[in-house]
Design a protein around this motif. Structure first.
Motif, PDB file in Angstrom:
ATOM      1  N   SER A   1      32.892  49.454  29.905  1.00  0.00           N
ATOM      2  CA  SER A   1      33.903  50.471  30.200  1.00  0.00           C
ATOM      3  C   SER A   1      33.850  51.563  29.142  1.00  0.00           C
ATOM      4  N   THR A   2      34.370  52.719  29.472  1.00  0.00           N
ATOM      5  CA  THR A   2      34.386  53.829  28.533  1.00  0.00           C
ATOM      6  C   THR A   2      35.670  54.614  28.722  1.00  0.00           C
ATOM      7  N   GLU A   3      36.012  55.373  27.694  1.00  0.00           N
ATOM      8  CA  GLU A   3      37.188  56.238  27.797  1.00  0.00           C
ATOM      9  C   GLU A   3      36.898  57.345  28.801  1.00  0.00           C
ATOM     10  N   TYR A   4      37.898  57.710  29.573  1.00  0.00           N
ATOM     11  CA  TYR A   4      37.731  58.825  30.495  1.00  0.00           C
ATOM     12  C   TYR A   4      37.777  60.117  29.699  1.00  0.00           C
ATOM     13  N   ASN A   5      36.991  61.112  30.116  1.00  0.00           N
ATOM     14  CA  ASN A   5      36.990  62.407  29.443  1.00  0.00           C
ATOM     15  C   ASN A   5      37.080  63.525  30.480  1.00  0.00           C
ATOM     16  N   ASP A   6      36.865  64.768  30.030  1.00  0.00           N
ATOM     17  CA  ASP A   6      37.029  65.890  30.960  1.00  0.00           C
ATOM     18  C   ASP A   6      35.939  65.951  32.028  1.00  0.00           C
ATOM     19  N   ARG A   7      34.865  65.175  31.881  1.00  0.00           N
ATOM     20  CA  ARG A   7      33.807  65.139  32.897  1.00  0.00           C
ATOM     21  C   ARG A   7      33.998  63.982  33.880  1.00  0.00           C
ATOM     22  N   THR A   8      34.840  63.030  33.523  1.00  0.00           N
ATOM     23  CA  THR A   8      35.118  61.903  34.416  1.00  0.00           C
ATOM     24  C   THR A   8      35.842  62.430  35.650  1.00  0.00           C
ATOM     25  N   CYS A   9      35.463  61.955  36.800  1.00  0.00           N
ATOM     26  CA  CYS A   9      36.155  62.399  38.007  1.00  0.00           C
ATOM     27  C   CYS A   9      36.225  61.278  39.039  1.00  0.00           C
TER      28      CYS A   9
END
Length: 168
Positions: free
Chosen positions: A79-87
């Motif tokens: 898993s990873t942290e969501y960022n501004d590119r996650t959609c």
């Protein structure tokens, strides 16, 4: 005599077309564009108790409650942290009792829509009897890379689809 049976030929023709490509954990994937309803940025997700870990919860998309799954977690990736590119890619899947079911898929980034010809698609290789690849439509060759084409109707098991229908 052709080496391709009529059934296989029909299946092969159905794989050629336009795909929305996206990445997960640095790997490229593709979804048939006809299954994609829209792409939205991350928004508040309401957790639903007693659902599998890959089910992040539900969103309210213009008054419609849609279950959201994290594809990284579904595919047992880190898993990873969501960022501004996650959609979230909203797709239409074959539901069990409700006919078609809208489901949101959390992905790392969305890349582009590409037209993939049948000659660029190969069947998924066999990884042995203990690893299921039934949800893979094929492997699309693109330059020196490979895009994994997903059959979104087979990514979730019927039991998981039943859970999502209850959540929606």
């Amino acid at each position: 005599m052709s080496a391709i049976s009529p059934h296989n030929e029909d299946q092969s023709k159905s794989r050629e077309g336009k795909y929305l490509t996206f990445s997960l954990c640095g790997e490229d994937y593709g979804l048939g564009i006809l299954k994609v309803r829209e792409i939205i940025g991350m928004m508040p997700i309401t957790p639903v108790p007693q659902t599998p870990g890959f089910v992040k919860g539900v969103i309210n998309l213009r008054g419609k409650v849609i279950p959201v799954i994290d594809l990284r977690l579904k595919f047992d990736m880190e898993s990873t942290e969501y960022n501004d590119r996650t959609c979230i890619i909203v797709v239409e899947t074959a539901g069990l009792s409700a006919g078609r079911l809208l489901v949101g898929l959390v992905v790392d980034t969305v890349s582009e829509v590409v037209n993939i010809k049948e000659s660029e698609i190969e069947d998924s290789p066999s990884f042995g009897v203990n690893i299921s690849t039934h949800y893979i439509l094929g492997m699309a060759k693109s330059g020196n890379s490979v895009k994994i084409l997903l059959d979104i109707d087979r990514v979730l098991t019927s039991q998981e689809m039943g859970l999502l229908e209850k959540a929606a």
